[in-house]
Design a protein around this motif. Structure first.
Motif, PDB file in Angstrom:
ATOM      1  N   ARG A 213      69.308  89.201  43.452  1.00  0.00           N
ATOM      2  CA  ARG A 213      68.913  89.079  44.848  1.00  0.00           C
ATOM      3  C   ARG A 213      67.390  89.597  45.160  1.00  0.00           C
ATOM      4  N   MET A 214      66.485  90.075  44.294  1.00  0.00           N
ATOM      5  CA  MET A 214      65.171  90.413  44.241  1.00  0.00           C
ATOM      6  C   MET A 214      64.108  89.490  44.579  1.00  0.00           C
ATOM      7  N   ARG A 215      62.807  89.842  44.945  1.00  0.00           N
ATOM      8  CA  ARG A 215      61.792  88.979  45.158  1.00  0.00           C
ATOM      9  C   ARG A 215      60.821  89.441  44.136  1.00  0.00           C
ATOM     10  N   ALA A 216      60.064  88.695  43.716  1.00  0.00           N
ATOM     11  CA  ALA A 216      58.791  89.076  42.896  1.00  0.00           C
ATOM     12  C   ALA A 216      57.773  89.662  43.904  1.00  0.00           C
ATOM     13  N   ILE A 217      57.142  90.868  43.351  1.00  0.00           N
ATOM     14  CA  ILE A 217      56.220  91.440  44.382  1.00  0.00           C
ATOM     15  C   ILE A 217      54.592  91.644  43.509  1.00  0.00           C
ATOM     16  N   GLY A 218      54.957  91.313  42.254  1.00  0.00           N
ATOM     17  CA  GLY A 218      53.674  91.285  41.311  1.00  0.00           C
ATOM     18  C   GLY A 218      53.819  90.580  39.935  1.00  0.00           C
ATOM     19  N   ILE A 219      52.876  89.803  39.735  1.00  0.00           N
ATOM     20  CA  ILE A 219      53.007  89.007  38.577  1.00  0.00           C
ATOM     21  C   ILE A 219      51.755  89.140  37.624  1.00  0.00           C
TER      22      ILE A 219
ATOM     23  N   LEU B 152      56.978  92.367  38.488  1.00  0.00           N
ATOM     24  CA  LEU B 152      57.777  93.374  39.025  1.00  0.00           C
ATOM     25  C   LEU B 152      58.411  92.885  40.361  1.00  0.00           C
ATOM     26  N   TYR B 153      59.805  93.205  40.358  1.00  0.00           N
ATOM     27  CA  TYR B 153      60.765  92.846  41.305  1.00  0.00           C
ATOM     28  C   TYR B 153      61.086  93.838  42.343  1.00  0.00           C
ATOM     29  N   GLU B 154      61.581  93.602  43.460  1.00  0.00           N
ATOM     30  CA  GLU B 154      62.024  94.345  44.318  1.00  0.00           C
ATOM     31  C   GLU B 154      63.106  94.216  45.343  1.00  0.00           C
ATOM     32  N   ARG B 155      64.250  94.788  45.514  1.00  0.00           N
ATOM     33  CA  ARG B 155      65.203  94.462  46.194  1.00  0.00           C
ATOM     34  C   ARG B 155      64.772  94.577  47.718  1.00  0.00           C
ATOM     35  N   PRO B 156      64.864  93.374  48.526  1.00  0.00           N
ATOM     36  CA  PRO B 156      64.488  93.442  49.998  1.00  0.00           C
ATOM     37  C   PRO B 156      65.321  94.520  50.528  1.00  0.00           C
ATOM     38  N   THR B 157      64.856  94.894  51.731  1.00  0.00           N
ATOM     39  CA  THR B 157      65.403  95.736  52.425  1.00  0.00           C
ATOM     40  C   THR B 157      66.522  95.308  53.346  1.00  0.00           C
TER      41      THR B 157
END
Length: 244
Positions: free
Chosen positions: A146-152, A182-187
Motif C-alpha cells: 500500500r506504500m508509494r515510493a518517495i525516493g529512489i 524509500l517507501y511511505e504509507r500514504p496518509t
C-alpha cells in the motif's frame, strides 16, 4: 541464537525433503517417457530407430545433470545460511520458493535466484522495527504493497551521497547492480495497527554464486545504516520528493 539454529536445521531438512520429492517425481516422469519412447520404437522401428540410443544415453544423462545442478544449488543455499547463522534470528521459505532471513539488527533479507532484497521496516509509529520471526517480517512486507515510493537511488538518480554509499556496498559484496528506494504509507491508507509507516529497501542483483557469505555478514550493519539514512538524511520527512 538457539531459535535461529533450530530454524536453520528445519530449513535444511525442508530443502532436502523438497529436493527428494522433486527428484522422485522427475524420475518417475522420465521413466514413463522412456517407456513410451521404447514402445514407439518397437511399433515403428524404421521411423524411430534412434530412440533406444536416446533412451540409453540422453535420458539418464539429462537426469543426472539435473540432479547435480539441483544438489549444487541446494548445497550453496544451505552453506550461505549456515555462514550467516550467528547473525540470524529466524529463517524460512516464503510461498515455497523465496528464502527469507531475519537478522539481529532488524534487516530482513529475501532471496530469489541471483536477486537479493534487503529490507528495513518501520513500526506503525515510524521507528525502525526489529522483527523476531519470518512471519512478523512477512506481515510487515504485506503492508508494503500500500506504500508509494518517495525516493529512489540508482547509479544516475538520487542524492550523490546515497549513490556513492550504495555503490561502495555493492562493490564490497560483489554484486553487479544495485538500487535502493524509500517507501511511505500514504496518509489516505486505511489505519492499521501492524502496517509499517515506511520501509526502505536495497536490491542487489547478479551477485556471483561463489561470493563468500562472510562478505555479506561484514556488510549487514552497513546496509542497515544506509537504509535508515535513506529516511533520516537522504529523504528526511518534510523534504520528500526533492531528490526523486
Amino acid at each position: 541464537m538457539g531459535a535461529a539454529t533450530d530454524a536453520v536445521e528445519v530449513l535444511e531438512e525442508r530443502i532436502r525433503r523438497r529436493s527428494r520429492g522433486f527428484f522422485v517425481s522427475v524420475g518417475a516422469l522420465t521413466a514413463v517417457a522412456a517407456g513410451l519412447m521404447i514402445w514407439v520404437s518397437t511399433e515403428a522401428p524404421k521411423t524411430a530407430s534412434w530412440v533406444p540410443y536416446y533412451v540409453v544415453t540422453v535420458v539418464p544423462g539429462s537426469f543426472i545433470l539435473l540432479v547435480w545442478v539441483m544438489r549444487r544449488g541446494e548445497a550453496r543455499t544451505i552453506g550461505f545460511v549456515r555462514r550467516l547463522r550467528l547473525r540470524l534470528r529466524d529463517v524460512g521459505v516464503h510461498r515455497g520458493t523465496r528464502l527469507v532471513l531475519v537478522f539481529d539488527n532488524g534487516l530482513v533479507c529475501t532471496l530469489g535466484g541471483s536477486m537479493m532484497w534487503m529490507w528495513l521496516f518501520s513500526t506503525p509509529a515510524g521507528t525502525p522495527a526489529s522483527p523476531a520471526r519470518v512471519r512478523d517480517a512477512m506481515q510487515m512486507r504485506r503492508g508494503f504493497w500500500r506504500m508509494r515510493a518517495i525516493g529512489i537511488v540508482q547509479p544516475k538518480r538520487g542524492p550523490e551521497d546515497a549513490r556513492r554509499e550504495l555503490t561502495a556496498i555493492r562493490e564490497r559484496v560483489g554484486a553487479k547492480r544495485a538500487m535502493a528506494a524509500l517507501y511511505e504509507r500514504p496518509t489516505t491508507a486505511p489505519a492499521s495497527p501492524v502496517a509499517p509507516a515506511w520501509a526502505s529497501a536495497a536490491l542487489f542483483a547478479g551477485t556471483p554464486s561463489n561470493v563468500d557469505p562472510s562478505r555479506w555478514a561484514a556488510e549487514l550493519d552497513a546496509v542497515r545504516a544506509f537504509l535508515e539514512r535513506l529516511r533520516t538524511e537522504h529523504y528526511p520527512p518534510g523534504l520528500h520528493g526533492s531528490h526523486r
